[in-house]
Write a protein that holds these residues in place. Structure first.
Motif, short mmCIF file in Angstrom:
data_model
loop_
_atom_site.label_atom_id
_atom_site.label_comp_id
_atom_site.label_asym_id
_atom_site.label_seq_id
_atom_site.Cartn_x
_atom_site.Cartn_y
_atom_site.Cartn_z
N TYR A 98 23.19 -0.63 5.37
CA TYR A 98 21.88 -0.41 4.74
C TYR A 98 20.94 -1.58 5.01
O TYR A 98 19.75 -1.39 5.32
N PRO A 109 17.43 -1.05 9.66
CA PRO A 109 16.01 -1.08 10.08
C PRO A 109 15.73 -2.15 11.14
O PRO A 109 14.89 -1.95 12.02
N HIS A 157 12.75 -1.92 3.11
CA HIS A 157 13.81 -1.10 2.51
C HIS A 157 14.55 -1.82 1.39
O HIS A 157 15.33 -1.19 0.66
N HIS A 204 16.03 7.74 8.94
CA HIS A 204 15.14 6.73 9.51
C HIS A 204 15.04 6.86 11.03
O HIS A 204 14.10 6.34 11.63
N SER A 231 15.03 -0.73 -2.72
CA SER A 231 16.11 -0.08 -3.47
C SER A 231 17.08 -1.11 -4.03
O SER A 231 17.64 -0.92 -5.12
#
Length: 396
Positions: A337, A341, A166, A59, A169
Motif C-alpha cells: 500500500y 503509487p 494515499h 490505481h 487512509s
C-alpha cells in the motif's frame, strides 16, 4: 494496519468488562467457541491480500476494477475489528488495557516503514512528486504524511500531497487508534452494557453516512470528492468493524456464528463484496449515494464476510488461508500500500498495453517485498530482542 497476530492466553480470574463478556456461563465457555482470534486467523491475512490487490489494480485503471477503491473500506473494517478484539482480549486476560503500550506498539509497527517511504519519496520528488497533482512542496507534503493529517488536508482544504496523497487512509487509521481505545476503556470503566455500545456505534454509522451524503459536492473533472477523505465517512467502516468485534465477543453470538449462520455469512459476504467491486463503474465520483449508501453498505458486507471467516472453516477461508496468499497479506500488504503509487509514478509512462500493466504489478510486488524485508522485518526482530531482554531482566 492492525495485525492479526493474537496469541492464545488462558483466562484469569480477574474483573471482567461487561462489554467484553456475557453473563454467567460465558466465564465457563466451551472450548468449541473461544473468543475470536485467540489464535491467528490466516484467512484475514488472505483478505488483506485481496483488498490490496484491488486497490493496486484500481490505481492502474484496470477494467472491471473501477470499484477497487473499496479495498480501503475492507482495510478499515478489519482495523476496527482487530483492534477492538485485541483490546477486549487484553482486558479479559489481564483485567486492564495498557493504552501507552498499545500506542507504542502501533507506532513501532507502522511508523518505520512510513518514514522509509517518505524519505525515498523526497529523494525522488523531482520525478514523482507531482503524481496526480501536488498542492504542497516536498517538505510540506512529507510533514503532512508523517503527522498523519493527510485526510484532514484532503477533506477540508481540498489539497493533495502528490505521491504521498494515499497516506490519507493511514491518517484515518492512526486517528482511530488515538480515539477509540481510550473511549472503549472509559465506557468499560463506566460499566456500559454491550447493547448500548452497539446502539451507539449504530447511531454513529447511520449519522455519519447521512452526513456524508449531505456533505457531498460534485467534484470538477474526474477528481475524487473531498467527502471521500473525510473522517466523517472514514469512521463508518471503522465503527462497523468495532461493532462486529463486540458482537463476536458475546458467547451466544459466537455459538450461532459457528454453525450454518457463519457459512451463510461467508458466502453471502464474499458474493456481495465481489458484486460491489464489479458493479461500480468509473462514474462513481458523480453520485452522492456512493458515499452515503454504497461505501457504508460495503463496510457492512465486509463485516459479514469477516464474521464468517473467523467463525467457521469453509472453502473460502481455506483459499484465503493458503500460505502464499496469507503470507503476502501478513507480511507485504502494508508495504504494498505504501509503495505502489511511487512505483506507478516512476514506471507508469513506460507501461504500455496489458503487458505493461502486468509488468507494473510485478514491479510493485518486487519493491513491496523488498521494502518489507528491508525495513519491517529488521524492526520486528529488534522489537523481539528488546522484549526478550526485558523479560530476562524481570526474571533475574
Amino acid at each position: 494496519m492492525a495485525t492479526t497476530t493474537l496469541t492464545h492466553a488462558q483466562p484469569q480470574h480477574r474483573p471482567q468488562l461487561r462489554t467484553a463478556t456475557t453473563t454467567g456461563r460465558a466465564d465457563h465457555a466451551s472450548p468449541a467457541t473461544p473468543p475470536p482470534l485467540t489464535h491467528r486467523a490466516p484467512a484475514l491475512d488472505g483478505l488483506r491480500t485481496v483488498a490490496i490487490l484491488a486497490v493496486v489494480l484500481y490505481h492502474l485503471h484496470v477494467p472491471q476494477f473501477e470499484g477497487g477503491f473499496t479495498g480501503v473500506t475492507v482495510f478499515f473494517v478489519l482495523s476496527g475489528f482487530l483492534i477492538t478484539t485485541l483490546l477486549l482480549g487484553e482486558r479479559r486476560r489481564t483485567g486492564r488495557v495498557r493504552l501507552g503500550s498499545f500506542w507504542v506498539k502501533r507506532l513501532l509497527r507502522l511508523y518505520p516503514a512510513l518514514l522509509a517511504f517518505v524519505v525515498v519519496g523526497l529523494l525522488l520528488w523531482n520525478w514523482v512528486g507531482d503524481y496526480k497533482g501536488a498542492s504542497f512542496s516536498a517538505g510540506e507534503a512529507a510533514f503532512i504524511a508523517l503527522t498523519y493529517t493527510g485526510n484532514l488536508f484532503r477533506a477540508f482544504w481540498d489539497t493533495t500531497q502528490g505521491v504521498f496523497a494515499h497516506t490519507w487512509s493511514l491518517s484515518m487509521e492512526e486517528q482511530f487508534y488515538l480515539v477509540w481505545p481510550p473511549v472503549l476503556v472509559l465506557l468499560a470503566a463506566l460499566r456500559v452494557r454491550r447493547r448500548w455500545l452497539l446502539t451507539g456505534l449504530g447511531v454513529l454509522v447511520v449519522g455519519a453516512s447521512a452526513l456524508s451524503w449531505a456533505s457531498y459536492r460534485t467534484p470538477s473533472g474526474g477528481a475524487t470528492p473531498d467527502v471521500y477523505f473525510s473522517p466523517v465517512l472514514g469512521v463508518v467502516p471503522l465503527a462497523i468493524g468495532c461493532a462486529l468485534a463486540l458482537l463476536l465477543d458475546d458467547e451466544r453470538v459466537r455459538v450461532l456464528a459457528a454453525g450454518v449462520l457463519g457459512r451463510v455469512a461467508t458466502w453471502l459476504g464474499l458474493g456481495l463484496l465481489v458484486g460491489v467491486l464489479l458493479w461500480i463503474d468509473d462514474d462513481w465520483t458523480r453520485h452522492a449515494s456512493t458515499f452515503g449508501v454504497v461505501l457504508p453498505l460495503t463496510g457492512l458486507v465486509s463485516a459479514v464476510l469477516i464474521g464468517g471467516l473467523v467463525s467457521v472453516r469453509s472453502p473460502v477461508s481455506a483459499v484465503l488461508a493458503w500460505t502464499p496468499v496469507s503470507w503476502f497479506g501478513r507480511r507485504v500488504s502494508y508495504s504494498a500500500y505504501l509503495w505502489h503509487p511511487l512505483v506507478i509514478a516512476l514506471l507508469g509512462t513506460f507501461a504500455i498495453g496489458p503487458w505493461g500493466t502486468v509488468g507494473l504489478v510485478a514491479a510493485v510486488l518486487v519493491v513491496s517485498v523488498g521494502a518489507a524485508y528491508a525495513v519491517e522485518v529488521p524492526v520486528e526482530r529488534f522489537r523481539a530482542r528488546a522484549r526478550a531482554a526485558r523479560s530476562a531482566q524481570r526474571t533475574e
